[in-house]
Design a protein around this motif. Structure first.
Motif, PDB file in Angstrom:
ATOM      1  N   HIS A 136       0.817  -1.215   0.000  1.00  0.00           N
ATOM      2  CA  HIS A 136       0.000   0.000   0.000  1.00  0.00           C
ATOM      3  C   HIS A 136       0.851   1.265   0.000  1.00  0.00           C
ATOM      4  CE1 HIS A 136      -3.085  -2.926   1.092  1.00  0.00           C
ATOM      5  NE2 HIS A 136      -3.950  -2.043   0.615  1.00  0.00           N
ATOM      6  N   ASP A 137       1.919   1.275   0.778  1.00  0.00           N
ATOM      7  CA  ASP A 137       2.762   2.469   0.851  1.00  0.00           C
ATOM      8  C   ASP A 137       3.416   2.763  -0.494  1.00  0.00           C
ATOM      9  OD1 ASP A 137       2.090   2.790   3.506  1.00  0.00           O
ATOM     10  OD2 ASP A 137       3.970   1.933   4.273  1.00  0.00           O
ATOM     11  N   GLU A 138       3.902   1.707  -1.173  1.00  0.00           N
ATOM     12  CA  GLU A 138       4.540   1.899  -2.470  1.00  0.00           C
ATOM     13  C   GLU A 138       3.546   2.417  -3.505  1.00  0.00           C
ATOM     14  OE1 GLU A 138       4.838  -0.803  -0.575  1.00  0.00           O
ATOM     15  OE2 GLU A 138       6.961  -1.281  -0.386  1.00  0.00           O
ATOM     16  N   LEU A 139       2.336   1.860  -3.489  1.00  0.00           N
ATOM     17  CA  LEU A 139       1.304   2.326  -4.423  1.00  0.00           C
ATOM     18  C   LEU A 139       0.912   3.772  -4.128  1.00  0.00           C
ATOM     19  CD1 LEU A 139      -0.937  -0.859  -4.585  1.00  0.00           C
ATOM     20  CD2 LEU A 139       0.481   0.070  -6.429  1.00  0.00           C
ATOM     21  N   ALA A 140       0.697   4.058  -2.855  1.00  0.00           N
ATOM     22  CA  ALA A 140       0.323   5.426  -2.469  1.00  0.00           C
ATOM     23  C   ALA A 140       1.407   6.414  -2.883  1.00  0.00           C
ATOM     24  CB  ALA A 140       0.080   5.506  -0.963  1.00  0.00           C
ATOM     25  N   ASP A 141       2.672   6.024  -2.725  1.00  0.00           N
ATOM     26  CA  ASP A 141       3.778   6.897  -3.105  1.00  0.00           C
ATOM     27  C   ASP A 141       3.802   7.134  -4.613  1.00  0.00           C
ATOM     28  OD1 ASP A 141       6.254   8.379  -2.488  1.00  0.00           O
ATOM     29  OD2 ASP A 141       7.203   6.768  -3.643  1.00  0.00           O
ATOM     30  N   ALA A 142       3.550   6.086  -5.383  1.00  0.00           N
ATOM     31  CA  ALA A 142       3.550   6.225  -6.838  1.00  0.00           C
ATOM     32  C   ALA A 142       2.479   7.206  -7.296  1.00  0.00           C
ATOM     33  CB  ALA A 142       3.342   4.864  -7.495  1.00  0.00           C
ATOM     34  N   PHE A 143       1.282   7.097  -6.742  1.00  0.00           N
ATOM     35  CA  PHE A 143       0.214   8.026  -7.112  1.00  0.00           C
ATOM     36  C   PHE A 143       0.488   9.429  -6.567  1.00  0.00           C
ATOM     37  CE2 PHE A 143      -2.154   4.023  -7.761  1.00  0.00           C
ATOM     38  CZ  PHE A 143      -2.562   4.246  -9.060  1.00  0.00           C
ATOM     39  N   ALA A 144       1.087   9.504  -5.386  1.00  0.00           N
ATOM     40  CA  ALA A 144       1.418  10.811  -4.808  1.00  0.00           C
ATOM     41  C   ALA A 144       2.406  11.559  -5.697  1.00  0.00           C
ATOM     42  CB  ALA A 144       1.990  10.644  -3.403  1.00  0.00           C
ATOM     43  N   GLN A 145       3.339  10.832  -6.296  1.00  0.00           N
ATOM     44  CA  GLN A 145       4.312  11.486  -7.180  1.00  0.00           C
ATOM     45  C   GLN A 145       3.635  12.085  -8.411  1.00  0.00           C
ATOM     46  OE1 GLN A 145       8.106   9.401  -7.860  1.00  0.00           O
ATOM     47  NE2 GLN A 145       7.448   7.999  -6.235  1.00  0.00           N
ATOM     48  N   SER A 146       2.661  11.377  -8.963  1.00  0.00           N
ATOM     49  CA  SER A 146       1.909  11.938 -10.101  1.00  0.00           C
ATOM     50  C   SER A 146       1.150  13.182  -9.678  1.00  0.00           C
ATOM     51  CB  SER A 146       0.918  10.911 -10.651  1.00  0.00           C
ATOM     52  OG  SER A 146       1.569   9.933 -11.391  1.00  0.00           O
TER      53      SER A 146
END
Length: 142
Positions: A62-72
């Protein structure tokens, strides 16, 4: 895999084809790219599709996914903040909220386009989001 997909998406967002999002026109070019991409409604967003599959597995990502979307979202937010600082976007605009709107319109529009097997849901979502953002635009005087 998440990091690789995120880098692909973020690399595209950082490319010069959208003018570095230095204007609202850059956001329109970004939307037009995805709307005009012939396979968009077949493939969807590579990061969004990956996220929807991985999230079901129960893997602790979840943290990795959230980070990926946060970067966008941050790319959009930073661009909107720049426009606001340049006096090209009203101070009443909330760049954080508008960036979230763009990301949600894109992800939701892509999913609905995949389900409908045609691009109009993505077109409608992105155009509505961008039309709303443009209500905060201040004409650029040269």
């Amino acid at each position: 895999m998440i990091e690789w997909q995120a880098e692909r998406v973020l690399g595209l967002h950082h490319s010069e084809q959208f003018d570095g999002f230095e204007s609202l026109e850059g956001f329109r070019k970004w939307a037009a790219f995805y709307i005009g991409y012939e396979r968009a409604y077949h493939e969807g967003c590579s990061l969004g599709s990956l996220a929807s599959e991985i999230i079901k597995t129960g893997l602790d990502v979840h943290d990795e996914l959230a980070d990926a979307f946060a970067q966008s979202r941050e790319i959009f937010r930073d661009a909107l903040l720049r426009l606001q600082r340049q006096g090209r976007l009203s101070n009443e605009a909330d760049p954080e909220q508008l960036a979230s709107l763009l990301l949600a319109a894109f992800q939701g529009g892509m999913l609905l386009a995949q389900v409908a097997r045609e691009i109009s849901p993505l077109r409608g979502a992105l155009e509505a989001a961008l039309d709303y953002i443009e209500t905060f635009a201040i004409p650029h005087v040269t």
